[in-house]
Design an enzyme around this catalytic site. Sequence first.
Site, PDB file in Angstrom:
ATOM      1  N   ARG A 276       0.771  -1.383   0.140  1.00  0.00           N
ATOM      2  CA  ARG A 276      -0.064  -0.004  -0.083  1.00  0.00           C
ATOM      3  C   ARG A 276       0.717   1.158  -0.040  1.00  0.00           C
ATOM      4  O   ARG A 276       1.869   1.319   0.907  1.00  0.00           O
ATOM      5  CB  ARG A 276      -0.711  -0.108   1.223  1.00  0.00           C
ATOM      6  CG  ARG A 276      -1.824  -1.261   1.247  1.00  0.00           C
ATOM      7  CD  ARG A 276      -2.955  -1.334   2.430  1.00  0.00           C
ATOM      8  NE  ARG A 276      -3.592  -2.461   2.288  1.00  0.00           N
ATOM      9  CZ  ARG A 276      -4.659  -2.947   3.037  1.00  0.00           C
ATOM     10  NH1 ARG A 276      -4.843  -2.083   3.841  1.00  0.00           N
ATOM     11  NH2 ARG A 276      -5.177  -4.005   2.756  1.00  0.00           N
ATOM     12  N   ARG A 291       1.397   1.546  10.625  1.00  0.00           N
ATOM     13  CA  ARG A 291       1.222   1.907   8.733  1.00  0.00           C
ATOM     14  C   ARG A 291       2.431   1.898   8.197  1.00  0.00           C
ATOM     15  O   ARG A 291       3.294   2.408   8.190  1.00  0.00           O
ATOM     16  CB  ARG A 291       0.466   3.381   8.788  1.00  0.00           C
ATOM     17  CG  ARG A 291      -0.118   3.645   7.618  1.00  0.00           C
ATOM     18  CD  ARG A 291      -0.693   5.125   7.674  1.00  0.00           C
ATOM     19  NE  ARG A 291      -1.630   5.222   8.730  1.00  0.00           N
ATOM     20  CZ  ARG A 291      -3.157   4.905   8.459  1.00  0.00           C
ATOM     21  NH1 ARG A 291      -3.403   4.423   7.246  1.00  0.00           N
ATOM     22  NH2 ARG A 291      -3.962   5.102   9.381  1.00  0.00           N
ATOM     23  N   GLU A 363      -7.947  -0.215  14.261  1.00  0.00           N
ATOM     24  CA  GLU A 363      -8.493  -1.256  13.279  1.00  0.00           C
ATOM     25  C   GLU A 363      -7.407  -2.308  13.117  1.00  0.00           C
ATOM     26  O   GLU A 363      -6.172  -2.003  12.877  1.00  0.00           O
ATOM     27  CB  GLU A 363      -8.655  -0.648  12.022  1.00  0.00           C
ATOM     28  CG  GLU A 363      -9.171  -1.718  10.828  1.00  0.00           C
ATOM     29  CD  GLU A 363      -9.342  -0.975   9.627  1.00  0.00           C
ATOM     30  OE1 GLU A 363      -9.513   0.212   9.331  1.00  0.00           O
ATOM     31  OE2 GLU A 363      -9.393  -1.827   8.520  1.00  0.00           O
ATOM     32  N   SER A 366     -11.363  -5.910   9.080  1.00  0.00           N
ATOM     33  CA  SER A 366     -12.234  -5.351   8.428  1.00  0.00           C
ATOM     34  C   SER A 366     -12.988  -6.365   7.642  1.00  0.00           C
ATOM     35  O   SER A 366     -12.347  -7.233   6.888  1.00  0.00           O
ATOM     36  CB  SER A 366     -11.742  -4.382   7.680  1.00  0.00           C
ATOM     37  OG  SER A 366     -12.825  -3.520   6.952  1.00  0.00           O
ATOM     38  N   ARG A 403      -0.408  -5.225  12.749  1.00  0.00           N
ATOM     39  CA  ARG A 403      -1.242  -4.617  13.603  1.00  0.00           C
ATOM     40  C   ARG A 403      -1.420  -5.478  14.703  1.00  0.00           C
ATOM     41  O   ARG A 403      -1.833  -5.313  16.005  1.00  0.00           O
ATOM     42  CB  ARG A 403      -2.558  -4.048  13.017  1.00  0.00           C
ATOM     43  CG  ARG A 403      -2.089  -2.854  12.378  1.00  0.00           C
ATOM     44  CD  ARG A 403      -3.505  -1.918  11.938  1.00  0.00           C
ATOM     45  NE  ARG A 403      -2.962  -0.803  11.086  1.00  0.00           N
ATOM     46  CZ  ARG A 403      -3.896   0.006  10.580  1.00  0.00           C
ATOM     47  NH1 ARG A 403      -5.178  -0.235  10.879  1.00  0.00           N
ATOM     48  NH2 ARG A 403      -3.395   0.945   9.795  1.00  0.00           N
TER      49      ARG A 403
END
Length: 439
Positions: A276, A291, A363, A366, A403
């Site tokens: 990403r 991130r 988060e 998801s 995460r």
Amino acid sequence: MIDPQILRTDPDRIRESQRRRGEDVTVVDRLIEADTAKRAAQAHFDELRNQQKLIGKEIGPLQGALKKASDDTAKVAAQAELDALMAKATDLADRTKAAEAAANEQAEVTDALWLQLANLVNLDSPVGGEEDFVTLEHVGTPRDFAADGFEPRDHLEIGEMLGAIDTVRGAKVSGSRFFYLRGVGAQLEFALLNMAMAQATANGFIPMITPSLVLPSAMDGTGFLGQAAENVYRVEADDLYLVGTSEVPLAAYHSDEIIDAKELPIRYAGWSSCFRREAGTYGKDTRGIIRVHQFDKVEMFVYCDPADAENEHQRLLQWEKDFIDALEIPYRVIDVATGDLGSSAARKFDIEAWIPTQGTYREVTSTSNTTEFQARRLKIRMRDGDKTQPLATLNGTLVAMPRIIVAILENHQQADGSVVIPQALRPFLGGVSAFTPKG
RNA sequence: GGAGGCGUCGCCUAGUCCGGUCUAUGGCGCCGCACUGCUAAUGCGGUUUGGGUUUAACGCCCAUCGCGAGUUCAAAUCUCGCCGCCUCCGCCA
């Protein structure tokens, strides 16, 4: 894309969805106009082509008759008839060609508009922007570090003490937002991978290791070249994209296929690296591995009957909760608001883990119900009796490595910098009960 | 990377040389019906996908022979480009 029939019979439903997403409503009127024009152009072409074919069928036999004609009078008459027919055919061919070009052009314009349109939101999704989510439940209780008598260290500090995370050398070699997992850090990822795959296979998922580079058609079909395009890495020389999630290769896996309804649901658990660009996140989460540009993930992906999609969505959420529960991490479940759904999702639930040093939930998984949206784009259908119709696709994170590692390190840390391994994870680490800093 | 072969409506297959009779042949599978103590066998019919039109239903029209373009009144068939698969050679974790 959504069902074109809805545009023709109930356009207000689309308008309402766009309104709830906070997106352009006028696109609906432009679509209606384009759709009407497209059908008119197609009908015009079809009609001309039909005439052309009818004439073509007369020419062959006439040429045969001409050859066989015995006397000159008959020959001249046949020749004249043939010439007249040919002139008509030539004219018709020109007009047909023009009509075909017009129909194709109109179809292109219309299709492009369709691709801009996001999925219809589920009417149960809370309306609003990123902050307007609804918290569905809290599970577990954030630990009271004051009672334990020490100030928690953040995941990077612990990771460095354990020799598990190296972001400095990650940046040296690949730039910011890259990292190395080493030693127990790498072992922890392998353990989480194996635990996740064990759970997934026990629940009937087929384990998959998927390509990380995909064609534009796969990327576009899953809806990642819309608003999310700026976060996608593109390999220009080969016109390939690096996937941001194995959802992409798992969804495209059955593209252009028709699946027997009796085989549904089909559930895959895909393991892949995820890439990403994180454009537009400058200054956000710069410390540690919250991130990053590249990480590994186990993703659940399901093909099912649209009638069963909402139930399946709940099952995916439950499987995500099962995994976090087993890791003994406090979390909350949120119902994501309409303005924060991806373009493919009709509804989305996030699980957010408690991060002690941030004093908030972040988060970690998801799950989205994309209804028939992706299936239409990727031409994946189900055959149920004599009916063939698009099926539904859903996706959900089983475990996203960085995460969940952050959550484990921070929540299970001890005063001396060691980290207690949750019971359920120990079998996958050779029975080790804790990671301990050296010296 | 080099050479050769191949790509047809679920699977296999005929058709491609020499354009029109292809509304794409046959087999297998599948669905329906008939026959039948049951099963099997047999017979008859159906069976690509997408779009349009009509809809009470039947039907009708267009596109689709890997993808795209071209030639032609007309393309599964001829021409060009691309993609994929197979075989052999080279290179390689």
